[in-house]
Design a protein around this motif. Sequence first.
Motif, PDB file in Angstrom:
ATOM      1  N   PHE A 217       0.879  -1.110  -0.020  1.00  0.00           N
ATOM      2  CA  PHE A 217      -0.188  -0.134  -0.069  1.00  0.00           C
ATOM      3  C   PHE A 217       0.791   1.278  -0.025  1.00  0.00           C
ATOM      4  N   THR A 218       2.310   1.138  -0.420  1.00  0.00           N
ATOM      5  CA  THR A 218       3.032   2.345  -0.265  1.00  0.00           C
ATOM      6  C   THR A 218       2.860   3.491  -1.184  1.00  0.00           C
ATOM      7  N   SER A 219       2.163   2.900  -2.344  1.00  0.00           N
ATOM      8  CA  SER A 219       1.768   3.743  -3.568  1.00  0.00           C
ATOM      9  C   SER A 219       0.813   4.768  -3.195  1.00  0.00           C
ATOM     10  N   LEU A 220      -0.127   4.668  -2.039  1.00  0.00           N
ATOM     11  CA  LEU A 220      -1.036   5.490  -1.762  1.00  0.00           C
ATOM     12  C   LEU A 220      -0.660   6.586  -1.094  1.00  0.00           C
ATOM     13  N   THR A 221      -1.149   7.755  -1.184  1.00  0.00           N
ATOM     14  CA  THR A 221      -0.743   9.056  -0.575  1.00  0.00           C
ATOM     15  C   THR A 221      -0.855   8.762   0.880  1.00  0.00           C
ATOM     16  N   ASP A 222       0.266   9.255   1.486  1.00  0.00           N
ATOM     17  CA  ASP A 222       0.315   9.142   2.859  1.00  0.00           C
ATOM     18  C   ASP A 222      -0.167   7.827   3.269  1.00  0.00           C
ATOM     19  N   TRP A 223       0.431   6.795   2.779  1.00  0.00           N
ATOM     20  CA  TRP A 223       0.058   5.474   2.907  1.00  0.00           C
ATOM     21  C   TRP A 223      -0.299   4.788   4.368  1.00  0.00           C
ATOM     22  N   ARG A 224       0.721   5.349   5.300  1.00  0.00           N
ATOM     23  CA  ARG A 224       0.449   4.789   6.533  1.00  0.00           C
ATOM     24  C   ARG A 224      -0.676   5.124   7.189  1.00  0.00           C
ATOM     25  N   THR A 225      -1.136   6.435   7.046  1.00  0.00           N
ATOM     26  CA  THR A 225      -2.373   6.968   7.740  1.00  0.00           C
ATOM     27  C   THR A 225      -3.437   6.426   6.854  1.00  0.00           C
ATOM     28  N   ALA A 226      -3.353   6.399   5.523  1.00  0.00           N
ATOM     29  CA  ALA A 226      -4.477   5.569   4.883  1.00  0.00           C
ATOM     30  C   ALA A 226      -4.994   4.380   5.012  1.00  0.00           C
ATOM     31  N   VAL A 227      -3.771   3.486   5.521  1.00  0.00           N
ATOM     32  CA  VAL A 227      -4.118   2.011   6.067  1.00  0.00           C
ATOM     33  C   VAL A 227      -4.593   2.221   7.527  1.00  0.00           C
ATOM     34  N   SER A 228      -3.787   2.746   8.469  1.00  0.00           N
ATOM     35  CA  SER A 228      -4.251   2.862   9.721  1.00  0.00           C
ATOM     36  C   SER A 228      -5.409   3.678  10.098  1.00  0.00           C
ATOM     37  N   GLY A 230      -7.799   4.673   7.755  1.00  0.00           N
ATOM     38  CA  GLY A 230      -8.804   4.832   6.503  1.00  0.00           C
ATOM     39  C   GLY A 230      -9.332   3.413   6.281  1.00  0.00           C
ATOM     40  N   ILE A 231      -8.513   2.574   5.768  1.00  0.00           N
ATOM     41  CA  ILE A 231      -8.658   1.370   5.276  1.00  0.00           C
ATOM     42  C   ILE A 231      -8.912   0.443   6.394  1.00  0.00           C
ATOM     43  N   PHE A 232      -8.468   0.409   7.377  1.00  0.00           N
ATOM     44  CA  PHE A 232      -8.605  -0.560   8.488  1.00  0.00           C
ATOM     45  C   PHE A 232      -9.693  -0.472   9.346  1.00  0.00           C
ATOM     46  N   PRO A 233     -10.092   0.775   9.781  1.00  0.00           N
ATOM     47  CA  PRO A 233     -11.342   1.179  10.416  1.00  0.00           C
ATOM     48  C   PRO A 233     -12.591   0.874   9.440  1.00  0.00           C
ATOM     49  N   THR A 234     -12.623   1.208   8.335  1.00  0.00           N
ATOM     50  CA  THR A 234     -13.597   0.794   7.364  1.00  0.00           C
ATOM     51  C   THR A 234     -13.647  -0.822   7.426  1.00  0.00           C
ATOM     52  N   LEU A 235     -12.899  -1.674   7.487  1.00  0.00           N
ATOM     53  CA  LEU A 235     -12.914  -2.963   7.344  1.00  0.00           C
ATOM     54  C   LEU A 235     -13.190  -3.525   8.647  1.00  0.00           C
ATOM     55  N   ALA A 236     -12.874  -2.962   9.868  1.00  0.00           N
ATOM     56  CA  ALA A 236     -13.242  -3.172  11.206  1.00  0.00           C
ATOM     57  C   ALA A 236     -14.757  -2.946  11.486  1.00  0.00           C
ATOM     58  N   ALA A 237     -15.319  -1.820  10.819  1.00  0.00           N
ATOM     59  CA  ALA A 237     -16.747  -1.584  11.005  1.00  0.00           C
ATOM     60  C   ALA A 237     -17.490  -2.650  10.053  1.00  0.00           C
ATOM     61  N   ASP A 238     -16.911  -3.293   8.849  1.00  0.00           N
ATOM     62  CA  ASP A 238     -17.745  -4.084   8.161  1.00  0.00           C
ATOM     63  C   ASP A 238     -17.675  -5.522   8.897  1.00  0.00           C
ATOM     64  N   LEU A 239     -16.606  -5.751   9.807  1.00  0.00           N
ATOM     65  CA  LEU A 239     -16.716  -7.074  10.438  1.00  0.00           C
ATOM     66  C   LEU A 239     -17.570  -6.821  11.812  1.00  0.00           C
ATOM     67  N   ALA A 240     -17.653  -5.857  12.172  1.00  0.00           N
ATOM     68  CA  ALA A 240     -18.622  -5.705  13.460  1.00  0.00           C
ATOM     69  C   ALA A 240     -19.740  -5.928  12.998  1.00  0.00           C
ATOM     70  N   ASP A 241     -20.387  -5.703  11.818  1.00  0.00           N
ATOM     71  CA  ASP A 241     -21.501  -5.783  11.382  1.00  0.00           C
ATOM     72  C   ASP A 241     -21.872  -7.168  11.215  1.00  0.00           C
ATOM     73  N   ARG A 242     -21.119  -7.888  11.148  1.00  0.00           N
ATOM     74  CA  ARG A 242     -21.289  -9.679  11.382  1.00  0.00           C
ATOM     75  C   ARG A 242     -21.908 -10.011  12.410  1.00  0.00           C
ATOM     76  N   LEU A 243     -21.498  -9.477  13.688  1.00  0.00           N
ATOM     77  CA  LEU A 243     -22.057  -9.661  15.021  1.00  0.00           C
ATOM     78  C   LEU A 243     -22.478  -8.531  15.620  1.00  0.00           C
TER      79      LEU A 243
END
Length: 248
Positions: A217-228, A230-243
């Motif tokens: 994911f290093t090609s993303l702008t400000d990639w560390r912040t984009a993952v920690s 942006g991407i991770f919180p979005t996926l965590a919220a999707d996982l929480a919807d499972r239960l």
Amino acid sequence: MRRARGIAATAAIALGAGLLAGCGSSGGGNATPPPWSADPGQQGLIAGSTPTGSPQRKTTGDGTWSFTLAKDTGNPNVPTDQWPDAAEVLTQAQLKAAVPEASAVEKQSCVKGTSGPSGNTAKNASCTWKFSLPGESAGYPSTITVSLVAVAADQRVTTDWQNTRNSNFSGRKADERFFEQGAFGAKGSYYLDNGNASVLVSDGNIAAWINLRFVGFTSLTDWRTAVSNGIFPTLAADLADRLPRKYA
């Protein structure tokens, strides 16, 4: 991103019996559990919210899970044949919505995990997805590995998950993020500087421990912040919807 540390990335584990006598199904005795608030036993956790702005990272929701505890009331585990296949824990559509910069998201590989002293999980316990991102070499794609570690009675999984989180928290680095209970709708979540992350989801009766591993994911702008942030919180919220469970 690749420094080994902390949480298991691929192997599923069956929790030992005896610490909690579980019974019922995930919608059974605790059909309307009381809301959770921030974990009072851990200082220094941070609030978390799903990202806003551009690019728009979206949760999609893809149905809830239903589990039943083992018939043996001394066994806190959900039988692994009830566990979802790791390829369906986060779907291709969910991953694409969380990483809209990717022109394609493809399943790369899946493996089963260990279950007890000599068995394997009935379905895949871990799957790796690869992302086609602009400016990235096709030979070194960015990937997310999704691993089911445990599905069992809430109290037992929560105790084991929090012990692992606390071990990582005690040696945390400045950029690592350990979130309050209830952040993103999950019972617990954290992201480490080596790209390992973990989410604990629960309906108050049964909980699932899910690990994520981010590479690239290093090609993303400000990639560390984009993952920690942006991407991770979005996926965590999707996982929480499972239960799903409401939080104060």
